[in-house]
Each structure stands twice: as structure tokens, then as C-alpha cells.
Design a protein around this motif. Structure first.
Motif, PDB file in Angstrom:
ATOM      1  N   GLN A 152      31.409  -0.643 -19.996  1.00  0.00           N
ATOM      2  CA  GLN A 152      32.554   0.232 -21.111  1.00  0.00           C
ATOM      3  C   GLN A 152      32.840   1.054 -20.305  1.00  0.00           C
ATOM      4  O   GLN A 152      32.046   1.956 -19.396  1.00  0.00           O
ATOM      5  CB  GLN A 152      31.665   0.846 -21.648  1.00  0.00           C
ATOM      6  N   SER A 155      33.280  -4.972 -25.611  1.00  0.00           N
ATOM      7  CA  SER A 155      34.130  -4.060 -24.314  1.00  0.00           C
ATOM      8  C   SER A 155      34.624  -2.673 -25.160  1.00  0.00           C
ATOM      9  O   SER A 155      35.715  -3.500 -25.156  1.00  0.00           O
ATOM     10  CB  SER A 155      34.464  -5.036 -23.535  1.00  0.00           C
ATOM     11  N   SER A 157      30.204  -1.008 -26.838  1.00  0.00           N
ATOM     12  CA  SER A 157      30.032  -1.928 -26.343  1.00  0.00           C
ATOM     13  C   SER A 157      28.902  -2.651 -26.360  1.00  0.00           C
ATOM     14  O   SER A 157      28.171  -2.035 -26.871  1.00  0.00           O
ATOM     15  CB  SER A 157      30.699  -1.901 -24.708  1.00  0.00           C
TER      16      SER A 157
END
Length: 593
Positions: free
Chosen positions: A278, A490, A496
């Protein structure tokens, strides 16, 4: 004696009890909540139920009732409580029940107003993030446009109410309106579908059996059955036990059979080692394009840090970056290409990254997910469902005249063709980019063709701090449950994480800050019934509802013909009339003065 009999047959006026808006029939001792005696607990219960329904215990309309449109609007607000940020799935069918009660015996015009009121309240709360992230005008325009489908649903629900088993037909009507709202105009708005609210509900197993769309029918059916129970309760009828038993069955059966119906979170079996990365954006965290180089650097840094901390362990099978990890084409942009190669080298694994790729025609672009390894791009997926006025501009010549903000989207993106899963080593990945995940067909077709794992890459940074992030996370969980696949998500800066095939959360990273995680997620090759059935339940719903509406129109036509025949018969029985006035009676001269 004759006068007394006629007076007894004459309808009695409705009087209003002093100090209250509750009517009572004059000259007749009312029962239950309408009696003049002190209200008991039982009377109070019937009073509340009757006030909600808008009828007295005999089924007659209550004079001076509160505007029933408020009940419909309150029902929409109650349905919205079943979705993030509130997450109270039990209230979703209750809100539908309030709409059904408000629609009882409504005319077509009134049904349209009630349906629109319910939809406006529901969508107004659910899509409030549009006002927070874009503008109140965009929010109001979207809610108003989509509420039209609510109005049409209200009219159709009233029409099918006359049929036997109307609860099922009304639920199907609501599902059909939902699917239309998710398609028109310009791809529609699939957010806030009833099936998504079932993820944490006792009836969640329906998602794995019949899919998200048909599970919405089950939720709507629960609402219609609850309304039927309330209606029978106000009449103190034992017939309400039948819909009550149906409610129990729809809730209890999937809850008890969940272990059989839902793909389990396998403790043993094949797994894939996935690295989820992330990013992070400076400032407000909402400007991706202005900070796309910084975002790419953060992602490369997180990948290197992840590889350094995971030494001594097997390299991941796949590293997943978010949508718009690169706002330029890495196959032509030197800096972006170097960043992709550096990440692959550090992780010692292929990289699935989101990028804006140049189309063959320079006037257009492609929003793609690229599989990048030591040799460069090996496979790609192009986003199927583009966001209108975000990734392309409908009616661009007209839009450019109305708003200067259109200039911020110099190139329209093109949607991808028939989606294909991406092969990674011994397994394949079904891919969705942000908005794709909200549509039933995108991931389902890839899983049906052999997708073992689902990847959702998203760039919803502009909605940071709103309920949109939680709502999209809920949609991803619903897809895991529907497809029977692990889902890895993601995002640019949130949310995420990883989701198990049964919809439970395996891992979730903090929002707004950069982070990464490596974990083993279950792989699955079997297909749920929802994947096998595909779009069949929704298509069947459309067919059945269309036939039900045709039956109601045929009934109206037959009723109209019968009325015409009765009028013609009455005309034949009437005595002939003479033109002019009747002749004057002769004057009796004895009465003359």
C-alpha cells in the motif's frame, strides 16, 4: 320505521377524538386501540403498528393519518443503516418492509412518489461520500437521477401486489430495479445493492449459492414478508404466521447450512504467498496525479523494505501494487520502467501493478493491470467498467460547454474486451480494477474460466476519510464469498488487505499510511453455485417479473371490458326518454283564486 332503517344504512361520519388524531366511528363502540377506555399495553402495540401501516384494525384508511411519505423516506434511511459506516445488516429488510407498508393501496402516482422518497433517502445516505469528496451538486444530481428507478419500482410493486404470492413478485421487482440502477445511465451506480449488506448477516450463505444480485432478492423478500406479518398483526389475523415462518426459514436455513454452502477458509491445501503493498500520498492524501512520482517511489521503498524484512523465507509468488501505481505508461516512460524493474529485482517475484497505458490511438488511454517480471510485461488486464466523468466524459462536446472541469480529463479511457485471468506460475489470478469489483460479471467470468485467486487493485484516494472505502471493502468481501476465492486488495492509501474465501478478513492494513504484508492465502479450484449459475438467477427474475406485470395489465383489460359490458346492459334497461319538457298538468279551476 322506514326512516330509521335508512338512517341505519347511511354511512356514519368519522369523528376525531379530542386531543388526538385518532378517528373513531360515531355511534359504534370501537375496539382495541380506538376505544375510549384507558390504553393498555396491548392497545398501545396495536396503535403503533396501525400508525405505521396507516390503517385501522379493520383495514380501513385512518382519517388524518400522518404523511405516509415520511414512512417511505424513513424506510430508505433504515435500509441505509445496513451498509457502512453503520453496518447493521438486520435493518436492511426492515427498511424495505417500511416501504412496502407505505405502498399499501397506493395509487400509481402516489406509489411513484413513495418509491422515489425511499430511494432518495437510501441513496442520499449511502452515497454521501460523493458530496464530501466531489461536490454536493454531484451528489444531489446522482441521487435524483437514480431515484427514478425507485419511483418505477414503487409503481410496479403496487401492481404485483394484487397477485397471489405478491411478496415474491414485489421482491423481484426491487431486484430488477436495482439491476437497472446498476446499468443505466452510463454504467449506472452499483453501490448500495442489498446483496452486499448480507456479508455479516445470518443469511450470508445465500451469496455463495445464488450470487449477490439474487441475494438482494432474498433480503427484499424478507422485507416484504415482515410487512405482511405486520399487516396481519394489525388485523389480529393468524394468517401472519405463514410469512413469519417464511422469515424464520430464510434466515435459519442458510445459517445452519453455512458450513456446507460456503467455501471454507482452508487450514490445509494449496496456498499462494502474496505480498500486498500500500502506498501513501503527501498532504491531504487525495491527489494521485499530482503526486504520482512520489507514490511510485513509496511503493518501491515499501517493496524493498518488505524483501529485507522477509529474508530467510521463500520469496513471494506475486507482489501486488495498487491501481494507478504509475500514472504514466511504464513501457515508454523511462523512470516508471526503472521503478518496476527495481521492485521485481528486490522482491525476486513478478509484480502486478496498475498503470495508465497509452492506447494505439493517442487520443485515448487504457487503465491496465500489468504483470511485470524480469523480461518486462508478460500479461495485462484492461479495466472493464470505467467511471463516467472520471475516466471518460460522456457527451464530451456538451460537457465541455457546461463545465471547465472537463479539461482535467484530456483523454478518454477505453474499456477492455472480454476479460481473461492472468497466469502467475502454477496459478491464475482473476483481476479487477476498482469500480470493476462492484459489477457481477467481471470477476465471475474469470473465475469460471479457471481463476484461482482474485486481485482487486484500487485507487480510491480521492474518497479518503469517507464511507466509500468501507463500502468498497464490503463489496470485496461479498465477492470472496460469492466466488469462493481468496481476495487480495491493494489500494493507494486504503483499504488494503486479504480476504478468505468465506468472506472473513485475513489481514487489513492501516488507512492513509504506507505499509506492506506477506501472507499465505488459500487457493481454490472448485466453483460455487453462484459461479455455476452465473447471471441465470437475475435473468430469470427479469422474465418472471415481466410476465407478472403482463398478467396485471391483462387483468386490468378484462376488468375494463366487464365494466363496459355492465354499462351497456344498464343503458338497455333504462326506459326511453322524450325530448323536451313533460306536458304541463291541467289547472284545476276549483283551486283558482
Amino acid at each position: 320505521m322506514e326512516v330509521s332503517r335508512r338512517q341505519a344504512q347511511r354511512p356514519q361520519p368519522i369523528e376525531t377524538r379530542a386531543g388526538s388524531g385518532v378517528p373513531r366511528s360515531g355511534g359504534v363502540a370501537a375496539r382495541g386501540p380506538w376505544s375510549d377506555s384507558a390504553a393498555t399495553g396491548d392497545d398501545l402495540t396495536w396503535f403503533i403498528l396501525s400508525a405505521i401501516v396507516g390503517h385501522d384494525e379493520s383495514g380501513a384508511r385512518v382519517a388524518g393519518e400522518r404523511p405516509i411519505i415520511l414512512t417511505a423516506a424513513a424506510g430508505g434511511a433504515t435500509t441505509a443503516l445496513g451498509f457502512p459506516p453503520f453496518d447493521l445488516p438486520w435493518l436492511a429488510p426492515v427498511g424495505l418492509a417500511m416501504l412496502v407498508l407505505a405502498l399499501r393501496e397506493a395509487s400509481a402516482t402516489r406509489a411513484a412518489l413513495l418509491g422515489a422518497a425511499h430511494a432518495a433517502a437510501f441513496l442520499g445516505m449511502t452515497l454521501w461520500w460523493l458530496a464530501e469528496a466531489i461536490s454536493p451538486f454531484a451528489w444531489a444530481a446522482m441521487v435524483a437521477a437514480q431515484s427514478v428507478w425507485g419511483a418505477l419500482a414503487g409503481v410496479a410493486m403496487v401492481r404485483v401486489r394484487r397477485l397471489h404470492g405478491w411478496q415474491l413478485w414485489a421482491a423481484g421487482v426491487f431486484t430488477a430495479a436495482e439491476s437497472a440502477r446498476a446499468a443505466v445511465p452510463w454504467g449506472g451506480v452499483p453501490w448500495g445493492r442489498l446483496g452486499y449488506s448480507a456479508v455479516d448477516a445470518p443469511w450470508s450463505a445465500w451469496v455463495a449459492v445464488i450470487g449477490v444480485a439474487a441475494t438482494g432478492t432474498v433480503v427484499a423478500l424478507l422485507g416484504c414478508l415482515i410487512a405482511s406479518v405486520v399487516e396481519h398483526a394489525t388485523r389480529r389475523s393468524l394468517r401472519g404466521l405463514v410469512p413469519a415462518a417464511a422469515v424464520v426459514a430464510l434466515v435459519a436455513v442458510p445459517a445452519m447450512a453455512r458450513g456446507v454452502l460456503v467455501t471454507p477458509n482452508q487450514a490445509t491445501g494449496p496456498v499462494a504467498r502474496i505480498a500486498i503493498v500500500q502506498g501513501e500520498l503527501p498532504g491531504s492524501g487525495r491527489e494521485v496525479v499530482a503526486n504520482h512520482r512520489a507514490l511510485t517511489e513509496v511503493l518501491v521503498g515499501q517493496t524493498r523494505q518488505l524483501a529485507a524484512s522477509d529474508t530467510g523465507r521463500p520469496a513471494p509468488d506475486l507482489v501486488v501494487w495498487p491501481e494507478n501505481a504509475m500514472a504514466v505508461d511504464p513501457t515508454t516512460d523511462v523512470v516508471a520502467g526503472q521503478a518496476a524493474r527495481a521492485a521485481v529485482e528486490a522482491a525476486r517475484a513478478p509484480l502486478l501493478l496498475g498503470a495508465v497505458v497509452d492506447a494505439p490511438d493517442a487520443r485515448y488511454a487504457l487503465n491496465q493491470s500489468l504483470l511485470w517480471d524480469d523480461g518486462g510485461v508478460r500479461a495485462s488486464y484492461t479495466k472493464q467498467r470505467l467511471v463516467p466523468f472520471g475516466e471518460y466524459v460522456p457527451l464530451r462536446p456538451l460537457a465541455e460547454r457546461l463545465s471547465s472541469r472537463v479539461a482535467a480529463i484530456p483523454r478518454d479511457m477505453l474499456p477492455g474486451g472480454d476479460p481473461e485471468q492472468i497466469g502467475v506460475g502454477s496459478f491464475s489470478v482473476a483481476t479487477a480494477l476498482c469500480f470493476d469489483v462492484a459489477y457481477d460479471d467481471v470477476l465471475r467470468r474469470q473465475v469460471a474460466r479457471g481463476g484461482d485467486l482474485v486481485s482487486v487493485q484500487t485507487s480510491n484516494a480521492m474518497f479518503l476519510g469517507t464511507a466509500q472505502l468501507e463500502q468498497q471493502w464490503q463489496v470485496s468481501r461479498a465477492r470472496a464469498l460469492e466466488l469462493g476465492r481468496s481476495v487480495v486488495v491493494s489500494s493507494v492509501n486504503g483499504i488494503s488487505g486479504a480476504i478468505a474465501p468465506d468472506g472473513s478478513v485475513l489481514e487489513r492494513l492501516p488507512v492513509r499510511v504506507a505499509g506492506s504484508v506477506v501472507l499465505d492465502v488459500p487457493l481454490n479450484t472448485s466453483q460455487t453455485w453462484a459461479v455455476r449459475l452465473g447471471a441465470a438467477p437475475l435473468r430469470l427474475t427479469w422474465i418472471i417479473i415481466s410476465m407478472a406485470l403482463l398478467v396485471t395489465f391483462a387483468q386490468d383489460r378484462r376488468a375494463c371490458r366487464r365494466r363496459r359490458r355492465r354499462r351497456r346492459r344498464r343503458r338497455r334497461r333504462l326506459p326511453p326518454t322524450h325530448a323536451g319538457s313533460p306536458p304541463a298538468m291541467p289547472l284545476d279551476r276549483s283551486d283558482a283564486t
